[in-house]
Design an enzyme around this catalytic site. Structure first.
Site, mmCIF file in Angstrom:
data_model
loop_
_atom_site.group_PDB
_atom_site.id
_atom_site.type_symbol
_atom_site.label_atom_id
_atom_site.label_comp_id
_atom_site.label_asym_id
_atom_site.label_seq_id
_atom_site.Cartn_x
_atom_site.Cartn_y
_atom_site.Cartn_z
ATOM 1 N N CYS A 70 42.875 -44.974 -113.376
ATOM 2 C CA CYS A 70 43.386 -46.353 -113.371
ATOM 3 C C CYS A 70 43.735 -46.814 -114.792
ATOM 4 O O CYS A 70 42.947 -46.639 -115.727
ATOM 5 C CB CYS A 70 42.349 -47.297 -112.765
ATOM 6 S SG CYS A 70 42.954 -48.996 -112.644
ATOM 7 N N CYS A 74 38.790 -52.295 -117.366
ATOM 8 C CA CYS A 74 37.569 -52.992 -116.932
ATOM 9 C C CYS A 74 36.342 -52.242 -117.470
ATOM 10 O O CYS A 74 36.128 -51.076 -117.125
ATOM 11 C CB CYS A 74 37.527 -53.077 -115.411
ATOM 12 S SG CYS A 74 39.085 -53.638 -114.687
ATOM 13 N N CYS A 77 33.954 -50.064 -115.319
ATOM 14 C CA CYS A 77 34.488 -49.207 -114.257
ATOM 15 C C CYS A 77 34.610 -47.724 -114.613
ATOM 16 O O CYS A 77 35.279 -47.358 -115.579
ATOM 17 C CB CYS A 77 35.840 -49.726 -113.807
ATOM 18 S SG CYS A 77 36.426 -48.835 -112.341
ATOM 19 N N CYS A 114 36.326 -50.728 -95.520
ATOM 20 C CA CYS A 114 36.994 -51.236 -96.721
ATOM 21 C C CYS A 114 37.578 -50.085 -97.537
ATOM 22 O O CYS A 114 36.856 -49.171 -97.941
ATOM 23 C CB CYS A 114 35.974 -52.009 -97.552
ATOM 24 S SG CYS A 114 36.676 -52.693 -99.040
ATOM 25 N N CYS A 145 39.579 -53.919 -94.340
ATOM 26 C CA CYS A 145 39.554 -54.565 -95.660
ATOM 27 C C CYS A 145 40.189 -53.596 -96.649
ATOM 28 O O CYS A 145 40.071 -52.376 -96.491
ATOM 29 C CB CYS A 145 38.113 -54.857 -96.062
ATOM 30 S SG CYS A 145 37.966 -55.546 -97.731
ATOM 31 N N CYS A 205 37.964 -61.795 -99.706
ATOM 32 C CA CYS A 205 36.651 -61.277 -100.117
ATOM 33 C C CYS A 205 36.662 -61.322 -101.641
ATOM 34 O O CYS A 205 37.422 -60.589 -102.280
ATOM 35 C CB CYS A 205 36.478 -59.846 -99.606
ATOM 36 S SG CYS A 205 35.008 -59.020 -100.255
ATOM 37 N N ARG A 277 27.572 -60.878 -99.816
ATOM 38 C CA ARG A 277 27.212 -59.455 -99.748
ATOM 39 C C ARG A 277 26.343 -59.032 -100.925
ATOM 40 O O ARG A 277 26.697 -59.257 -102.094
ATOM 41 C CB ARG A 277 28.467 -58.575 -99.687
ATOM 42 C CG ARG A 277 28.105 -57.086 -99.548
ATOM 43 C CD ARG A 277 29.300 -56.194 -99.265
ATOM 44 N NE ARG A 277 30.030 -56.664 -98.116
ATOM 45 C CZ ARG A 277 31.320 -57.009 -98.118
ATOM 46 N NH1 ARG A 277 32.025 -56.901 -99.208
ATOM 47 N NH2 ARG A 277 31.900 -57.439 -97.028
HETATM 48 N N1 SAM Z 1 41.289 -51.490 -108.594
HETATM 49 C C1 SAM Z 1 41.053 -52.582 -107.755
HETATM 50 C C2 SAM Z 1 40.626 -53.815 -108.518
HETATM 51 O O1 SAM Z 1 39.958 -53.694 -109.527
HETATM 52 O O2 SAM Z 1 40.991 -54.915 -108.093
HETATM 53 C C3 SAM Z 1 40.086 -52.326 -106.634
HETATM 54 C C4 SAM Z 1 38.843 -51.496 -106.841
HETATM 55 S S1 SAM Z 1 37.623 -52.114 -107.978
HETATM 56 C C5 SAM Z 1 36.597 -50.733 -108.227
HETATM 57 C C6 SAM Z 1 36.740 -53.305 -107.041
HETATM 58 C C7 SAM Z 1 35.574 -54.001 -107.683
HETATM 59 O O3 SAM Z 1 34.470 -53.111 -107.792
HETATM 60 C C8 SAM Z 1 35.713 -54.553 -109.090
HETATM 61 O O4 SAM Z 1 36.386 -55.763 -109.134
HETATM 62 C C9 SAM Z 1 34.275 -54.724 -109.498
HETATM 63 O O5 SAM Z 1 33.826 -56.021 -109.155
HETATM 64 C C10 SAM Z 1 33.530 -53.681 -108.679
HETATM 65 N N2 SAM Z 1 32.976 -52.631 -109.540
HETATM 66 C C11 SAM Z 1 33.646 -51.645 -110.171
HETATM 67 N N3 SAM Z 1 32.820 -50.881 -110.913
HETATM 68 C C12 SAM Z 1 31.578 -51.383 -110.753
HETATM 69 C C13 SAM Z 1 30.291 -51.034 -111.285
HETATM 70 N N4 SAM Z 1 30.138 -50.033 -112.146
HETATM 71 N N5 SAM Z 1 29.230 -51.771 -110.899
HETATM 72 C C14 SAM Z 1 29.379 -52.811 -110.053
HETATM 73 N N6 SAM Z 1 30.563 -53.182 -109.525
HETATM 74 C C15 SAM Z 1 31.654 -52.493 -109.877
HETATM 75 C C1 DTB Z 2 33.060 -54.951 -104.498
HETATM 76 O O1 DTB Z 2 32.893 -56.144 -104.859
HETATM 77 N N1 DTB Z 2 32.225 -53.955 -104.750
HETATM 78 C C2 DTB Z 2 32.724 -52.705 -104.237
HETATM 79 C C3 DTB Z 2 33.996 -53.156 -103.495
HETATM 80 N N2 DTB Z 2 34.105 -54.530 -103.822
HETATM 81 C C4 DTB Z 2 35.246 -52.428 -103.631
HETATM 82 C C5 DTB Z 2 32.941 -51.659 -105.263
HETATM 83 C C6 DTB Z 2 31.707 -51.284 -106.013
HETATM 84 C C7 DTB Z 2 32.062 -50.161 -106.910
HETATM 85 C C8 DTB Z 2 30.897 -49.621 -107.674
HETATM 86 C C9 DTB Z 2 31.280 -48.536 -108.608
HETATM 87 C C10 DTB Z 2 31.823 -47.299 -107.980
HETATM 88 O O2 DTB Z 2 31.231 -46.803 -106.978
HETATM 89 O O3 DTB Z 2 32.795 -46.748 -108.483
HETATM 90 FE FE1 SF4 Z 3 41.014 -50.043 -112.224
HETATM 91 FE FE2 SF4 Z 3 38.398 -49.979 -111.996
HETATM 92 FE FE3 SF4 Z 3 39.552 -52.118 -113.052
HETATM 93 FE FE4 SF4 Z 3 39.848 -51.606 -110.404
HETATM 94 S S1 SF4 Z 3 37.945 -52.118 -111.471
HETATM 95 S S2 SF4 Z 3 41.442 -52.222 -111.880
HETATM 96 S S3 SF4 Z 3 39.830 -49.358 -110.460
HETATM 97 S S4 SF4 Z 3 39.566 -50.032 -113.937
#
Ligand code: SAM
Ligand code: DTB
Ligand code: SF4
Length: 332
Positions: A70, A74, A77, A114, A145, A205, A277
């Site tokens: 990606c 973030c 992430c 989802c 979702c 959501c 959640r």
């Molecule tokens: N790429 C898309 C976005 O960011 O909108 C969708 C997937 S993204 C992984 C969805 C959500 O997962 C993020 O907004 C964040 O709140 C959560 N998330 C990602 N990495 C995480 C982590 N290490 N711990 C907790 N929540 C996480």
């Molecule tokens: C949300 O708020 N939490 C989920 C879902 N929406 C997509 C994602 C959590 C991701 C945690 C890190 C991972 O497994 O990569």
């Molecule tokens: Fe990309 Fe992760 Fe950010 Fe979603 S949360 S936009 S997957 S870097």
């Protein structure tokens, strides 16, 4: 009245009737966070029961339909190309493989499926694929979702037509702390996507992550912002940061469980009719902290051994926990 009772009564007044309000001020949310713990839990319980059966939990299962690579930065992430986390970039999954996963999730007891993609935003040809997935999952009798990054208004309409019930797009933190976490898109970008999703008639959501080194004032700001949206998100995921090696937040200070529970309670009290959640972060959470989160008004979980790339509790552990607590899947 004692000093403590006065404090509790002050903050309680803001939410006495359990009515849906969109005018939560920071001061009022701050007062919730400052309540004595027993008063806060009592208030969360009271509000929870006005809108939900306190023994019911909504069950969602996650699948990463497009993992890694990606372009966004973030800081939490594991899927960002900016960090070396060992997550490999993959292509979008095939339709039949996604449908097989959805079927298995339904058999295991999931109510909602989802689909997550590591995109800044979907390209239109990617959306063609996702629409087929959404229609196929919906046809199985599961709620659908998706979380695909930023959406335009026409993209949101296409997803709605395909049968999408919910779109997940988080605010993540307070407007003030946001720039410490993400620089490649703005808070306003996120609010715009939420508007497009809402206008398309898709349920929203939207929640955030805590434990990212933010202060309590940022947790207050995040809840106040969510609770002041023109319509509350139908689902509010509260994620506890999963610290992933290689990300900038890998070694930060963790959030104390009781402070995490306060965030859940504040979400419940300020967004009384929303499903809250208990989202990422359960793998390393004790049963007792999870039980407190349910008492604070959480009524949804991700079920299944994997979130997107990181572990979630095994199904057996979750079944045993729900059983011990007397919690059952939410009825329609
Ligand atoms: N790429 C898309 C976005 O960011 O909108 C969708 C997937 S993204 C992984 C969805 C959500 O997962 C993020 O907004 C964040 O709140 C959560 N998330 C990602 N990495 C995480 C982590 N290490 N711990 C907790 N929540 C996480
Ligand atoms: C949300 O708020 N939490 C989920 C879902 N929406 C997509 C994602 C959590 C991701 C945690 C890190 C991972 O497994 O990569
Ligand atoms: Fe990309 Fe992760 Fe950010 Fe979603 S949360 S936009 S997957 S870097």
């Amino acid at each position: 009245m004692s000093k403590i009772a006065v404090k509790a009564a002050d903050s309680g007044r803001a939410s006495q009737s359990g009515a849906i309000r969109h005018d939560w001020t920071r001061e009022q949310v701050r007062a919730l966070f400052a309540m004595p713990f027993p008063e806060l839990m009592y208030e969360a319980q009271r509000i929870h029961r006005l809108h939900f059966d306190s023994c019911e939990v909504q069950i969602s299962t996650l699948l990463s339909i497009k993992t890694g690579g990606c372009p966004e930065d973030c800081a939490y992430c594991p899927q960002s190309i900016h960090y070396k986390t060992g997550v490999k970039a993959e292509k979008i999954m095939r339709l039949d493989a996604v449908l097989a996963e959805a079927r298995a999730a339904k058999t295991a007891g999931a109510q909602r499926f989802c689909m997550g993609a590591a995109w800044r935003e979907p390209k239109d040809r990617d959306l063609d694929q996702v629409c087929l997935m959404v229609a196929g999952v919906k046809a199985m009798g599961l709620e659908t979702c998706a979380t695909l990054g930023m959406l335009t208004a026409p993209q949101a309409s296409r997803l709605k037509q395909a049968g999408l019930d919910y779109y997940n797009h988080n605010l993540d933190t307070s407007p003030e702390y946001y720039s410490q976490i993400i620089t490649t898109r703005t808070y306003q970008d996120r609010l715009d996507t939420l508007t497009h999703v809402r206008d398309a008639g898709i349920h929203v959501c939207c929640g955030g992550i805590v434990g990212m080194g933010e202060g309590e004032e940022d947790r207050i700001g995040m809840i106040a912002t969510l609770a002041s949206l023109p319509v509350h998100p139908e689902s509010v995921p509260i994620n506890l940061l999963v610290q992933v090696e290689g990300t900038p937040l890998a070694a930060g200070k963790t959030l104390a469980p009781l402070d995490f529970v306060r965030v859940i309670a504040a979400a419940r009290i300020t967004m009384p009719a929303s499903v809250v959640r208990l989202s990422a972060g359960r793998e390393d959470m004790s049963d007792e902290t999870q039980a407190l989160a349910f008492l604070a008004g959480a009524n949804s979980i991700f079920y299944g051994p994997k979130l997107l790339t990181t572990p979630n509790p095994e199904r057996d552990r979750d079944m045993a926990l729900l059983d011990r607590l007397g919690l059952i899947p939410m009825s329609d």
